[in-house]
Design a protein around this motif. Structure first.
Motif, mmCIF file in Angstrom:
data_model
loop_
_atom_site.group_PDB
_atom_site.id
_atom_site.type_symbol
_atom_site.label_atom_id
_atom_site.label_comp_id
_atom_site.label_asym_id
_atom_site.label_seq_id
_atom_site.Cartn_x
_atom_site.Cartn_y
_atom_site.Cartn_z
ATOM 1 N N ASN A 58 0.803 -1.209 0.000
ATOM 2 C CA ASN A 58 0.000 0.000 0.000
ATOM 3 C C ASN A 58 0.841 1.266 0.000
ATOM 4 N N GLN A 59 1.969 1.244 0.648
ATOM 5 C CA GLN A 59 2.765 2.450 0.860
ATOM 6 C C GLN A 59 3.960 2.465 -0.088
ATOM 7 N N LEU A 60 4.196 3.608 -0.745
ATOM 8 C CA LEU A 60 5.309 3.737 -1.675
ATOM 9 C C LEU A 60 6.537 4.255 -0.931
ATOM 10 N N ASN A 61 7.560 3.428 -0.823
ATOM 11 C CA ASN A 61 8.845 3.844 -0.280
ATOM 12 C C ASN A 61 9.812 4.102 -1.430
ATOM 13 N N GLU A 62 10.818 4.922 -1.171
ATOM 14 C CA GLU A 62 11.840 5.224 -2.185
ATOM 15 C C GLU A 62 11.212 5.797 -3.456
ATOM 16 N N ALA A 63 10.418 6.850 -3.296
ATOM 17 C CA ALA A 63 9.826 7.516 -4.455
ATOM 18 C C ALA A 63 10.920 8.232 -5.250
ATOM 19 N N PRO A 64 10.966 8.079 -6.569
ATOM 20 C CA PRO A 64 12.025 8.700 -7.377
ATOM 21 C C PRO A 64 11.907 10.225 -7.400
ATOM 22 N N VAL A 65 13.015 10.909 -7.129
ATOM 23 C CA VAL A 65 13.048 12.364 -7.042
ATOM 24 C C VAL A 65 14.273 12.882 -7.798
ATOM 25 N N ALA A 66 14.119 14.008 -8.491
ATOM 26 C CA ALA A 66 15.235 14.696 -9.152
ATOM 27 C C ALA A 66 15.615 15.930 -8.338
ATOM 28 N N VAL A 67 16.893 16.275 -8.342
ATOM 29 C CA VAL A 67 17.392 17.431 -7.594
ATOM 30 C C VAL A 67 18.098 18.387 -8.551
ATOM 31 N N VAL A 68 17.750 19.655 -8.453
ATOM 32 C CA VAL A 68 18.443 20.718 -9.196
ATOM 33 C C VAL A 68 19.273 21.496 -8.173
ATOM 34 N N ASP A 69 20.574 21.276 -8.187
ATOM 35 C CA ASP A 69 21.483 21.889 -7.210
ATOM 36 C C ASP A 69 22.122 23.127 -7.828
ATOM 37 N N ALA A 104 0.412 8.312 -4.084
ATOM 38 C CA ALA A 104 1.800 7.874 -4.153
ATOM 39 C C ALA A 104 2.769 8.881 -3.553
ATOM 40 N N THR A 105 2.396 10.170 -3.545
ATOM 41 C CA THR A 105 3.323 11.211 -3.085
ATOM 42 C C THR A 105 3.085 11.651 -1.650
ATOM 43 N N ALA A 106 2.116 11.079 -0.971
ATOM 44 C CA ALA A 106 1.839 11.487 0.412
ATOM 45 C C ALA A 106 3.045 11.211 1.310
ATOM 46 N N SER A 107 3.644 10.035 1.188
ATOM 47 C CA SER A 107 4.812 9.696 2.001
ATOM 48 C C SER A 107 6.034 10.506 1.585
ATOM 49 N N LEU A 108 6.103 10.878 0.313
ATOM 50 C CA LEU A 108 7.229 11.678 -0.181
ATOM 51 C C LEU A 108 7.286 13.020 0.536
ATOM 52 N N ARG A 109 6.165 13.668 0.690
ATOM 53 C CA ARG A 109 6.133 14.956 1.395
ATOM 54 C C ARG A 109 6.504 14.784 2.859
ATOM 55 N N PHE A 137 10.261 22.662 -3.590
ATOM 56 C CA PHE A 137 9.887 21.243 -3.609
ATOM 57 C C PHE A 137 8.633 21.109 -4.458
ATOM 58 N N TYR A 138 8.773 20.535 -5.634
ATOM 59 C CA TYR A 138 7.656 20.367 -6.565
ATOM 60 C C TYR A 138 7.182 18.918 -6.486
ATOM 61 N N VAL A 139 5.892 18.749 -6.191
ATOM 62 C CA VAL A 139 5.323 17.406 -5.996
ATOM 63 C C VAL A 139 4.208 17.186 -7.006
ATOM 64 N N ASP A 140 4.190 16.018 -7.610
ATOM 65 C CA ASP A 140 3.153 15.651 -8.579
ATOM 66 C C ASP A 140 1.912 15.178 -7.829
ATOM 67 N N THR A 141 0.954 16.080 -7.589
ATOM 68 C CA THR A 141 -0.264 15.718 -6.850
ATOM 69 C C THR A 141 -1.317 15.057 -7.735
ATOM 70 N N ASP A 195 16.578 9.133 3.474
ATOM 71 C CA ASP A 195 15.225 8.966 4.016
ATOM 72 C C ASP A 195 14.536 7.796 3.326
ATOM 73 N N GLN A 196 13.728 7.052 4.081
ATOM 74 C CA GLN A 196 13.101 5.838 3.540
ATOM 75 C C GLN A 196 12.086 6.129 2.444
ATOM 76 N N TYR A 197 11.572 7.361 2.385
ATOM 77 C CA TYR A 197 10.540 7.676 1.409
ATOM 78 C C TYR A 197 11.091 8.312 0.136
ATOM 79 N N ILE A 198 12.389 8.659 0.095
ATOM 80 C CA ILE A 198 12.950 9.421 -1.015
ATOM 81 C C ILE A 198 14.109 8.659 -1.647
ATOM 82 N N ASP A 199 14.105 8.638 -2.973
ATOM 83 C CA ASP A 199 15.211 8.048 -3.723
ATOM 84 C C ASP A 199 15.690 9.084 -4.748
ATOM 85 N N ILE A 200 16.863 9.702 -4.494
ATOM 86 C CA ILE A 200 17.412 10.702 -5.412
ATOM 87 C C ILE A 200 17.979 9.974 -6.622
#
Length: 422
Positions: free
Chosen positions: A38-49, A123-128, A114-118, A66-71
């Motif tokens: 049910n829960q999405l861990n390691e949601a794919p995220v891009a970073v602009v540094d 799927a993005t609730a845990s990401l936030r 922080f831009y989130v695809d709502t 973090d368990q919810y974020i995968d850079i």
């Protein structure tokens, strides 16, 4: 007792048992498997540094840990966030502004984008949640460092920077498992349509067979006909809950024996309600279409999709007239929260009141059916045809409306015209 046996024989000769047991079981197994994770861990995220600093690299590493974020991707050039989100390759984009490290050293505030695809909100609730946790920890560390520089020890600095610490414990459904909300709602909606479709046609079937006029003289013989359906449906509900628990990992803590009481009350209440709604139909086929009168309100008002507390107050009161609303109260209270049946005396009383009200309406319908039968009988007596009968008897209706008979003597005379001695 004969009525119950008759219904059991009818059920055994039909497909009701197969449908009420197999269909919900297949649906619960399929949905239990689909929504098992049910829960999405390691949601794919891009970073602009845009800072290109040591601290920005440290912050990226903290986010990735973090368990919810995968850079998955890092770029050091400005890029439109939509370019990352269009094809759903990434669920979020984090922008680290230029001068981030310098601002931190000077104690100035920096705004991290922080831009989130709502469009994929589930799927993005845990990401936030994960991003918030990392930023909160970084703020606490920065505050403690400044206090240590002012001469406080590490413990004092930590206590001052986090004087109030909110310790949250998520109860009963900490991972927001969809099995305990959407799947349970859908399975029970299917269950309602199957049981309701079978019990809607009980009275129309008796009417079509010409048995209703005799049955209304013994009201309990009609009411008891829902018992076989209720018992089989209760057994099916046990199988469904067991399947969701084994296949989907549903958290269900109810006592098996205590659960029988609310289950049988629900199936009886629903069967009686359907009997009441389908009473006036002339045939089972015409009664079947009336299932929408129960299905749609139950789906909307019972809490299957949205909590009853979010409904307008008047609709919250209307929901008490639906058996499914009480059924969900017991599912959540006994099954999800693991409560004991003794804590639900008010809910049991409300369920009994609902069943009593439905029975009262059914008995009024029975009395009305008796009245129509007596009226039809009187009309049948007063509308006997006039004219000679086979025995030579003529029905004559007087001015007062009372039927009298006269015998034509010529009908009994032989061809010679004289009466014969017997």
């Amino acid at each position: 007792m004969k009525a119950i046996i008759d219904e059991f024989k009818l059920i055994l000769n039909g497909k009701f048992i197969f449908i009420i047991i197999i269909a919900p079981l297949i649906i619960s197994a399929a949905f239990g498997y689909v929504f098992k994770n049910n829960q999405l861990n390691e949601a794919p995220v891009a970073v602009v540094d845009m800072d290109h600093s040591t601290y920005s690299q440290h912050l990226i590493e903290q986010l990735d840990a973090d368990q919810y974020i995968d850079i998955n991707y890092i770029t050091y050039n400005y890029t439109d966030p939509n370019d990352f989100l269009y094809n759903e390759k990434y669920l979020g984009v984090i922008y680290l502004p230029a001068g981030l490290e310098k601002a931190r050293a000077q104690g100035n505030q920096s705004n991290i984008g922080f831009y989130v695809d709502t469009a994929l909100s589930t799927a993005t609730a845990s990401l936030r949640t994960g991003a918030t946790e990392v930023i909160t920890a970084e703020n606490s560390t920065a505050s403690s460092g400044k206090l240590v520089a002012m001469g406080l020890n590490a413990t004092q600095a930590t206590n001052l920077s986090t004087g109030l610490n909110l310790q949250t414990r998520l109860l009963y459904n900490p991972t927001n498992n969809m099995l305990m909300s959407s799947v349970i709602g859908f399975v029970n909606t299917v269950f309602l349509s199957i049981l309701g479709g079978a019990t809607l046609g009980i009275v129309p079937r008796l009417r079509e067979q010409g048995l209703l006029a005799g049955m209304v003289q013994k009201p309990l013989s009609i009411v008891f006909r829902v018992i076989p359906y209720s018992l089989i449906a209760t057994a099916s509900m046990y199988l469904v809950m067991g399947c969701l628990k084994q296949v989907g990992g549903l958290r269900f803590e109810a006592n098996v024996f205590q659960l029988f009481i609310p289950f049988i009350m629900y199936t009886i209440a629903l069967s009686l309600l359907c009997m009441m709604v389908g009473w006036s139909a002339s045939s089972p086929a015409k009664a079947a279409g009336r299932i929408t009168m129960i299905l749609l309100p139950s789906f909307i008002l019972s809490g299957a999709q949205i909590p009853v507390a979010l409904l307008p107050p008047i609709l919250q009161q209307v929901s008490h007239a639906l058996p499914l609303s009480w059924h969900f109260k017991f599912l959540r209270g006994l099954g999800f929260r693991g409560g004991d049946l003794k804590y639900f005396s008010q809910e049991l009383g409300g369920f009994l009141i609902l069943i009593t009200c439905i029975l009262f309406v059914i008995f009024l319908l029975i009395l009305n059916e008796r009245r129509k039968a007596r009226k039809a009988e009187r009309d049948g007596v007063n509308t006997l045809p006039e004219g000679p009968t086979d025995s030579g008897t003529t029905v004559v209706t007087s001015d007062t409306g009372v039927n009298t008979t006269s015998t034509d003597s010529s009908a009994t005379l032989p061809s010679g015209g004289k009466p014969q001695k017997v």
